[in-house]
Design an enzyme around this catalytic site. Sequence first.
Site, mmCIF file in Angstrom:
data_model
loop_
_atom_site.group_PDB
_atom_site.id
_atom_site.type_symbol
_atom_site.label_atom_id
_atom_site.label_comp_id
_atom_site.label_asym_id
_atom_site.label_seq_id
_atom_site.Cartn_x
_atom_site.Cartn_y
_atom_site.Cartn_z
ATOM 1 N N CYS A 83 0.910 -1.210 0.170
ATOM 2 C CA CYS A 83 -0.088 0.053 0.211
ATOM 3 C C CYS A 83 0.826 1.538 -0.128
ATOM 4 O O CYS A 83 1.865 1.053 0.518
ATOM 5 C CB CYS A 83 -0.890 -0.411 1.455
ATOM 6 S SG CYS A 83 -2.424 -1.267 1.429
ATOM 7 N N GLN A 84 0.412 1.916 -0.727
ATOM 8 C CA GLN A 84 1.041 3.223 -0.765
ATOM 9 C C GLN A 84 1.410 4.364 1.123
ATOM 10 O O GLN A 84 2.378 4.740 1.304
ATOM 11 C CB GLN A 84 0.475 4.089 -1.932
ATOM 12 C CG GLN A 84 1.495 6.066 -1.777
ATOM 13 C CD GLN A 84 0.471 6.412 -2.552
ATOM 14 O OE1 GLN A 84 -0.979 6.056 -3.609
ATOM 15 N NE2 GLN A 84 0.415 7.833 -3.256
#
Length: 138
Positions: free
Chosen positions: A51-52
């Site tokens: 995930c960013q």
Amino acid sequence: MSIAENQQAVLDELGLFQDWQERYEYVISLGKKLPPMDDALKTEDRLIKGCQSQVWLDATAEDGKVRYAADSDSVITKGMIALFVRVLDDQPADAILTADLGFIDQTGLKEHLAPTRANALNLMATQMKQRALELAGK
């Protein structure tokens, strides 16, 4: 309520909004309503990889059901994980493992998010099922 009923409730609520901006604000509000996650649980092994933003997910078994706790350092990502928590929390592990989480495609979120954030939705769903599988094996 069952997982399918929870999914339909989310879709019905999102359907009340006329445009993407309103839906976006609604998802953010869901994240704000997510119960606080104990800082002691925000560990490396609870991070959803890929995930960013940082997204932490914890799962425990209570009375034969999976209970999730989650948090993120991003308001939209926290709202996205809150959608999954709302749908899957307090459900039996076997129901989570067999659940079709295609409802997320029906929300329209993926079309309005950056590709990395849209991919995070898939990662969240996978990790929530993975945690349920781990608990089912215990």
